[in-house]
Design an enzyme around this catalytic site. Sequence first.
Site, short mmCIF file in Angstrom:
data_model
loop_
_atom_site.label_atom_id
_atom_site.label_comp_id
_atom_site.label_asym_id
_atom_site.label_seq_id
_atom_site.Cartn_x
_atom_site.Cartn_y
_atom_site.Cartn_z
N ASP A 36 -2.92 -11.87 42.67
CA ASP A 36 -3.74 -10.77 43.18
C ASP A 36 -3.06 -10.03 44.33
O ASP A 36 -2.13 -10.54 44.94
CB ASP A 36 -5.05 -11.34 43.75
CG ASP A 36 -6.07 -11.57 42.66
OD1 ASP A 36 -5.91 -11.01 41.58
OD2 ASP A 36 -7.02 -12.34 42.92
N LYS A 58 -2.40 -4.78 41.14
CA LYS A 58 -1.88 -3.42 41.28
C LYS A 58 -3.00 -2.42 41.07
O LYS A 58 -3.79 -2.55 40.15
CB LYS A 58 -0.81 -3.19 40.22
CG LYS A 58 0.43 -2.56 40.79
CD LYS A 58 1.40 -2.22 39.69
CE LYS A 58 2.46 -3.29 39.54
NZ LYS A 58 3.16 -3.23 38.26
N MET A 171 -15.73 -7.99 52.16
CA MET A 171 -15.73 -6.69 51.45
C MET A 171 -16.78 -5.74 52.02
O MET A 171 -17.44 -5.01 51.28
CB MET A 171 -16.01 -6.93 49.94
CG MET A 171 -14.94 -7.77 49.28
SD MET A 171 -15.29 -8.14 47.56
CE MET A 171 -16.46 -9.47 47.72
N1 SAH Z 1 -11.61 -15.63 47.54
C1 SAH Z 1 -11.36 -14.96 48.80
C2 SAH Z 1 -12.23 -13.73 48.97
C3 SAH Z 1 -11.95 -12.66 47.91
S1 SAH Z 1 -12.89 -11.20 48.15
C4 SAH Z 1 -11.56 -15.97 49.94
O1 SAH Z 1 -12.06 -17.08 49.72
O2 SAH Z 1 -11.17 -15.67 51.06
C5 SAH Z 1 -11.78 -10.22 49.12
C6 SAH Z 1 -12.32 -10.06 50.52
O3 SAH Z 1 -12.07 -11.23 51.27
C7 SAH Z 1 -11.67 -8.95 51.31
O4 SAH Z 1 -12.25 -7.70 51.02
C8 SAH Z 1 -11.94 -9.38 52.73
O5 SAH Z 1 -13.27 -9.11 53.12
C9 SAH Z 1 -11.80 -10.89 52.61
N2 SAH Z 1 -10.44 -11.37 52.95
C10 SAH Z 1 -9.64 -12.11 52.17
N3 SAH Z 1 -8.51 -12.43 52.83
C11 SAH Z 1 -8.60 -11.86 54.04
C12 SAH Z 1 -7.77 -11.83 55.19
N4 SAH Z 1 -6.59 -12.45 55.22
N5 SAH Z 1 -8.21 -11.15 56.27
C13 SAH Z 1 -9.40 -10.54 56.29
N6 SAH Z 1 -10.23 -10.52 55.24
C14 SAH Z 1 -9.85 -11.19 54.13
#
Ligand code: SAH
Length: 253
Positions: A36, A58, A171
């Site tokens: 991803d 992408k 998000m």
């Molecule tokens: N499965 C992921 C979340 C996927 S949804 C998890 O467990 O973290 C994607 C959202 O996760 C982004 O829009 C943001 O809100 C958050 N996110 C994921 N990685 C991030 C990071 N390093 N810093 C800030 N927000 C993050």
Amino acid sequence: MSKGKVWLVGAGPGDVSLITVKGMDCIKYADVLVYDRLVNPELLTFRSETCELINVGKQCDHHPIPQSEINQILVREAKLGKKVTRLKSGDPYVFGRGGEEAEELAKENIPFEVVPGVTSAIGGLAYAGIPVTHRDHASSFHVVTGHLRDGKDPLNWQALAALDGTLVILMGVSNLDYICEQLIKYGRPANTPVGIVMWASRANQRTVTGTLATMAQIAKEQEVKPPALIVVGDVVTLHETLDFSAFLSNPQD
Ligand code: SAH
């Protein structure tokens, strides 16, 4: 040819070393890596020389690859007898649509495993010095999506505002104004602390803080952009004391 298999792997929030030992093995021994947009690209360098890469994050013309197409790629590659590592940010089952991918694999009788990861909702906040719970500040936490599905809001803001635990919103940046408004409307005090952590645990991590009343304006001034975690609650006040992100080192250094 041996039967293929898929590992749905959580890559963690961003810092490469936060992937699990099993997750790293899945990268090293994969025949194909399907990854991803939010996965730290440095993780891909641990793959074998013969491993294929498929980028499904992408965004050509800002249209993400449809989930159905990603599911088909996983099924197709596994049916070719390959070891497929599906690398997802954070934990695969936290808003990553990992559940849908697993369902598709189950439907197609393809063997699969899930390798949990450190979710950004907890680990990402920790890197900004924000403990998701704290004896003096929050005895529960709630992780929600700020994304509207087909323009509709799936959340019960009245119920969320009534909870006094930590609220973590993924998000949510494009709906920040609405989120703060809803929480105030349903009774959360306007001076409740709010933090926004961008690119948590990555080299470009940045945190801004404010309150439910001020955050929308501050976010505009500070040019807050996704990916970001929005966190609402008293634990945000610990950020100043507990933020260690400027002093990161590995124990062997
Ligand atoms: N499965 C992921 C979340 C996927 S949804 C998890 O467990 O973290 C994607 C959202 O996760 C982004 O829009 C943001 O809100 C958050 N996110 C994921 N990685 C991030 C990071 N390093 N810093 C800030 N927000 C993050």
